[in-house]
Write a protein that holds these residues in place. Structure first.
Motif, PDB file in Angstrom:
ATOM      1  N   UNK A 197       0.881  -1.231  -0.144  1.00  8.60           N
ATOM      2  CA  UNK A 197      -0.002   0.148  -0.063  1.00  8.60           C
ATOM      3  C   UNK A 197       1.047   1.176  -0.106  1.00  8.60           C
ATOM      4  N   UNK A 198       0.814   1.899  -1.092  1.00 13.20           N
ATOM      5  CA  UNK A 198       1.335   3.400  -1.095  1.00 13.20           C
ATOM      6  C   UNK A 198       0.493   4.578  -0.881  1.00 13.20           C
ATOM      7  N   UNK A 199       0.812   5.641  -0.457  1.00 13.43           N
ATOM      8  CA  UNK A 199       0.096   6.921  -0.318  1.00 13.43           C
ATOM      9  C   UNK A 199      -0.564   7.373  -1.502  1.00 13.43           C
ATOM     10  N   UNK A 200       0.188   6.952  -2.693  1.00 14.74           N
ATOM     11  CA  UNK A 200      -0.333   7.404  -4.137  1.00 14.74           C
ATOM     12  C   UNK A 200      -1.638   6.641  -4.146  1.00 14.74           C
ATOM     13  N   UNK A 201      -1.750   5.586  -3.763  1.00 20.57           N
ATOM     14  CA  UNK A 201      -3.169   4.790  -4.040  1.00 20.57           C
ATOM     15  C   UNK A 201      -4.300   5.582  -3.748  1.00 20.57           C
TER      16      UNK A 201
END
Length: 237
Positions: A7-11
Motif C-alpha cells: 500500500x502506497x500513499x499514491x493509491x
C-alpha cells in the motif's frame, strides 16, 4: 486484499484534494485489512474524510483501491487489538474517541488502554458494530463540543452497547504543560478539542500522571446520571 507493504500513499490520491495528509488502516478481528480512512486538507481550509476499500472495478476488470463507504455495521478502529486484548489476564479498558487522529493520540496519552473510534465520528457512531465491546470497560473521550457530549449521552441513554461499564474522561484543567513541565495555570480546552489537540499542547502520559495527583476531580467519571456503582480507575490500569 494487498498487505501493508503493497500500500502506497499514491493509491489514495483524490481527484479534488490531492494526496492525503493521513491514512488510517482498519482491520478485521483477525488482523486482516478491511479498508482505509484518509484525511485530506482542503486548500481553502478544513478537511475531508474519505473511506477507501479494495474491490473489483468492472470497467477495468481488475481489483483496485476504490473510494467507497464502509458497509454497516462498520468495524471499530483497532478492532484487532480490542479482540486480542480480551484474552489478556488483565483486560484493558477501551478509550473511545471521535476520530482516528484522536484515537492514535489517546494511545500516546494512555498507552495501557486500547484506543478506538467509530468510522465517521460522533454523528455516525451508531453505524458501527459495538458487539466486540461486550463485557468491557469503555471510557468515552468526547471532543469538547456539542456533538461529542451528545454522543456520550446517547450512548448512556440507549445503552445498546453491551459493555460492562460506560464512563467518561475528564481532562485536568487546574494545571497546564509548558516546555515539558506543569505550571499552576488554568488549562483552557478549546472548542472541539480532542486527544490530538492535548498532545499538540504538550500533554504526555507522564505529565498526566503528575497532574492527576493534585486534580480536584477523577480522571474517569460517570456519564452524567448513569447511576451505576463502579470501581475507581487507577491511571496505570
Amino acid at each position: 486484499m494487498p498487505d501493508d507493504v503493497a500500500v502506497s500513499i499514491d493509491e489514495f490520491y483524490h481527484f479534488e484534494y490531492g494526496a492525503p495528509a493521513n491514512v488510517w488502516t482498519y482491520r478485521n478481528a483477525d488482523g486482516s485489512i478491511y479498508g482505509w480512512v484518509c484525511r485530506y486538507n482542503k486548500r481553502e481550509g478544513g478537511k475531508e474524510i474519505v473511506p477507501w476499500l479494495w474491490g473489483h472495478d468492472r470497467a477495468k476488470n481488475k481489483d483496485v483501491f476504490k473510494m467507497k463507504g464502509f458497509q454497516e455495521p462498520r468495524p471499530l478502529y483497532n478492532l484487532h487489538r480490542i479482540t486480542a486484548s480480551a484474552e489478556e489476564s488483565q483486560v484493558p479498558p477501551i478509550i473511545y474517541n471521535e476520530g482516528e487522529k484522536d484515537a492514535d493520540a489517546s494511545g500516546l496519552l494512555f498507552p495501557n488502554w486500547i484506543p478506538t473510534t467509530p468510522q465517521g465520528g460522533a454523528k455516525a457512531w451508531h453505524k458501527s458494530d459495538h458487539t466486540p465491546l461486550r463485557g468491557r470497560l469503555v471510557i468515552r473521550a468526547p471532543d469538547n463540543d456539542g456533538p461529542g457530549y451528545d454522543m456520550a449521552l446517547e450512548m448512556e441513554q440507549l445503552y445498546g452497547i453491551p459493555v460492562r461499564d460506560l464512563r467518561i474522561l475528564r481532562f485536568p484543567t487546574h494545571v497546564r504543560p509548558h516546555k515539558g513541565v506543569l505550571i499552576p495555570e488554568c488549562y483552557i480546552i478549546g472548542d472541539g478539542w480532542g486527544a490530538a489537540d492535548h498532545v499538540r499542547e504538550g500533554w504526555t502520559h507522564s505529565l498526566l500522571k503528575e497532574a492527576m495527583r493534585t486534580c480536584p476531580h477523577p480522571l474517569v467519571d460517570t456519564v452524567r446520571t448513569l447511576g451505576m456503582p463502579f470501581e475507581p480507575i487507577e491511571f496505570d490500569d
